[in-house]
Design an enzyme around this catalytic site. Structure first.
Site, short mmCIF file in Angstrom:
data_model
loop_
_atom_site.label_atom_id
_atom_site.label_comp_id
_atom_site.label_asym_id
_atom_site.label_seq_id
_atom_site.Cartn_x
_atom_site.Cartn_y
_atom_site.Cartn_z
N THR A 142 1.14 -1.43 -0.14
CA THR A 142 -0.30 -0.10 0.00
C THR A 142 0.98 1.53 0.31
O THR A 142 2.08 1.17 0.92
CB THR A 142 -1.02 0.16 1.12
N PRO A 143 0.48 2.57 -0.54
CA PRO A 143 1.13 3.16 -0.91
C PRO A 143 0.60 4.68 0.51
O PRO A 143 -0.16 4.53 1.44
CB PRO A 143 0.53 4.26 -1.78
N ARG A 153 -9.13 -0.21 2.37
CA ARG A 153 -10.33 -0.91 1.42
C ARG A 153 -9.06 -1.81 0.67
O ARG A 153 -10.85 -3.35 0.15
CB ARG A 153 -10.07 -0.31 0.21
N LYS A 168 2.00 -4.29 3.38
CA LYS A 168 3.11 -3.88 3.48
C LYS A 168 3.44 -2.39 3.01
O LYS A 168 2.59 -2.68 2.17
CB LYS A 168 4.41 -4.42 2.44
N GLU A 244 -4.17 -1.31 -8.67
CA GLU A 244 -4.31 0.35 -8.43
C GLU A 244 -3.32 1.25 -8.54
O GLU A 244 -2.66 0.92 -7.87
CB GLU A 244 -5.32 0.42 -7.29
N CYS A 278 -3.91 9.57 -6.92
CA CYS A 278 -4.01 8.72 -8.67
C CYS A 278 -4.78 9.59 -8.80
O CYS A 278 -5.46 9.59 -10.03
CB CYS A 278 -4.18 7.72 -8.25
N GLU A 375 1.59 11.42 -14.40
CA GLU A 375 1.09 12.08 -13.03
C GLU A 375 1.88 12.57 -12.71
O GLU A 375 3.48 12.78 -12.07
CB GLU A 375 1.66 10.23 -12.85
C1 SIN Z 1 -5.43 6.96 -4.63
O1 SIN Z 1 -4.69 8.16 -4.61
O2 SIN Z 1 -5.02 6.39 -4.98
C2 SIN Z 1 -6.95 6.88 -4.01
C3 SIN Z 1 -7.82 7.81 -3.58
C4 SIN Z 1 -9.58 7.61 -3.50
O3 SIN Z 1 -9.27 6.18 -2.71
O4 SIN Z 1 -9.40 8.66 -3.55
#
Ligand code: SIN
Length: 474
Positions: A142-143, A153, A168, A244, A278, A375
């Site tokens: 995860t980020p 989530r 992680k 994702e 994202c 991005e």
């Molecule tokens: C993300 O930036 O990956 C998640 C953004 C969101 O869940 O709104």
């Protein structure tokens, strides 16, 4: 000051240093796990997962709902940790806690609805049916930009489905993750079923997650480049994957749009978490005939944004996560200007500190520029003009990404045409924010595989088993 329940995770050596991106100060040192410890965690999670899968969905939901309540009860404390390690303004962190908790509550309920089917039979004396079973032990990577919500989530649907999960988190944000693990145990989750893996060697741990035969599913949120590596590594064990990945969201304002509403929606989309999401607007596509009107409304709003540390009450735009993020944004803006973009606002570092970037507006960006194809992950607006609906769609679809797209129009025919024509997993029409636990989040093209949230989200952690029962004829 960290809450007591995090003290067991701290260490003086063999540790990750967690820095506050607003100040550069080391705020905690978190113990790292060795590879043998991680192997043992996978074994334990797998045996705990078998027992957990035998619980009723209702009993699993009871624990998940207690976890949800604990997260909400501690929201101020968790938001302070979130702001301290990832930099976002405190009000946004509070919003993230509620967002993170919403997945736990949602999937506690969804776990009770993982129905199978009976299928009309193809032969006398036989019956055809399906049922759903947990995929088994799962792993997630995860980020740092949503250090709580991107965990819940994934973990909430996995647990609700009857799976075990190892996560992680990003090296920059382990504290929020460890806090979630502690609260899950406090809520009654069996020890070892959901574990946070802390490492300073994410490459080796990612490879281990991909190649370990006991791990049956990998869920990743992060860059497209890393996602491709993980996909290739996961092929060896034919692991189920959810990805994702990166986005490059177009935000289109057509000439028939309500311009005030569109600019308001844009500000919401663009500057959430200093542009480090994202799904945030990466390219502002504006019809030629309303460009002046849009800029007239946009520029004063951008100028008014309060930049500063996330724990200062008025702050709307916090720091970027680290110096590499700053270098990337600086290089993108420089390159765009060299290629003909015009800086209308900002354009450089902000005096608040070395990791702060000025809210920036670049005009005359073109679809071919690097900034329009990357991005940005920073508070930079790139304005691209278009003349026709076809041109807007062509530019919007012209990158390998397909996560989120936004557009404003009042014309019902156009709304349907553009909604259907955008090659994106998520499209917001006359809205600047679309994330919610009730709707499927995910991308197409190189933005990912699978969906998170909503009733689709739990399917990622379930296998459909077909059963044929014969010998039923009298
Ligand atoms: C993300 O930036 O990956 C998640 C953004 C969101 O869940 O709104």
């Amino acid at each position: 000051m960290l809450p007591d329940y995090l003290s067991m995770f701290l260490a003086d050596h063999d540790c990750l240093s967690v820095e506050n991106p607003a100040t550069g100060e080391v705020v905690a040192k978190v113990a790292i796990h060795t590879l043998p410890q991680i192997y043992a965690m996978i074994d334990k999670a797998t045996s705990q997962g078998r027992a957990w899968a035998a619980w009723t969905a209702r009993d699993r939901a009871t624990v998940l709902k207690r976890w949800h309540s604990l997260i909400m009860d501690r929201k101020e404390e968790l938001a302070a940790i979130c702001t301290m390690e990832c930099g976002k303004p405190f009000a946004e962190s509070l919003g993230e806690i509620a967002y993170a908790a919403s997945f736990v509550e949602w999937f506690a309920e969804e776990g009770k609805r993982t129905y199978g089917e009976t299928i009309p039979t193809f032969a006398q004396g036989k019956r055809v049916l399906t049922f759903k079973q947990p995929v088994g032990t799962c792993a997630a990577i995860t980020p740092w930009n949503f250090p709580l919500a991107m965990i819940t989530r994934k973990v909430a649907p996995a647990l609700a489905a009857g799976c075990a999960m190892l996560v992680k988190p990003a090296e920059a944000t382990p504290l929020s993750a460890l806090a979630l693990e502690s609260l899950a145990v406090e809520a009654g989750l069996p020890q070892g079923l959901f574990r946070i893996v802390c490492t300073e060697d994410p490459v080796s741990v990612g490879k281990l997650f991909c190649e370990h035969p006991q791990i049956r599913k990998l869920s990743f949120t992060g860059s497209t480049a890393v996602g491709k590596t993980l996909l290739a590594q996961a092929a060896g064990t034919v692991k189920r994957v959810s990805m994702e990945l990166g986005g490059n969201a177009p935000f289109i304002i057509f000439d028939d749009a309500d311009i005030d509403a569109a600019v308001e929606g844009f500000m919401l989309s663009k500057f959430r978490n200093a542009g480090q999401t994202c799904v945030c607007a990466n390219r502002l596509l504006v019809h030629d005939s309303i460009r002046e009107a849009v800029l007239e409304r946009l520029l004063p709003l951008v100028r008014k944004l309060k930049v500063g540390p996330g724990n200062v009450q008025q702050t709307q735009v916090g720091p970027l996560i680290n110096r590499y993020a700053v270098q990337k944004v600086v290089a993108l803006v420089r390159d765009a200007v060299e290629q003909g973009a015009i800086v209308l606002e900002g354009g450089g570092l902000h005096p608040a500190g070395p990791q702060f970037f000025q809210p920036t507006v670049l005009d005359c960006v073109t679809a071919g520029m690097t900034i329009a194809n990357t991005e940005i992950f920073g508070p930079v607006v790139s304005v691209i003009s278009f003349k026709t609906e076809e041109e807007a769609l062509r530019i919007a679809n012209s990158t390998p990404y397909g996560l989120a797209a936004y557009f404003y129009s009042r014309d019902i025919g156009r709304i349907w045409r553009v909604m259907e024509g955008l090659e994106y997993g998520m499209v917001a029409v006359n809205e600047g924010a679309l994330s919610t636990e009730v709707a499927p989040f995910g991308g197409v093209k190189e933005s990912g595989l699978g969906r998170e949230g909503s009733h689709y989200g739990i399917e990622e952690y379930l296998e459909v088993k077909y059963s044929l029962i014969g010998g039923l004829a009298a």
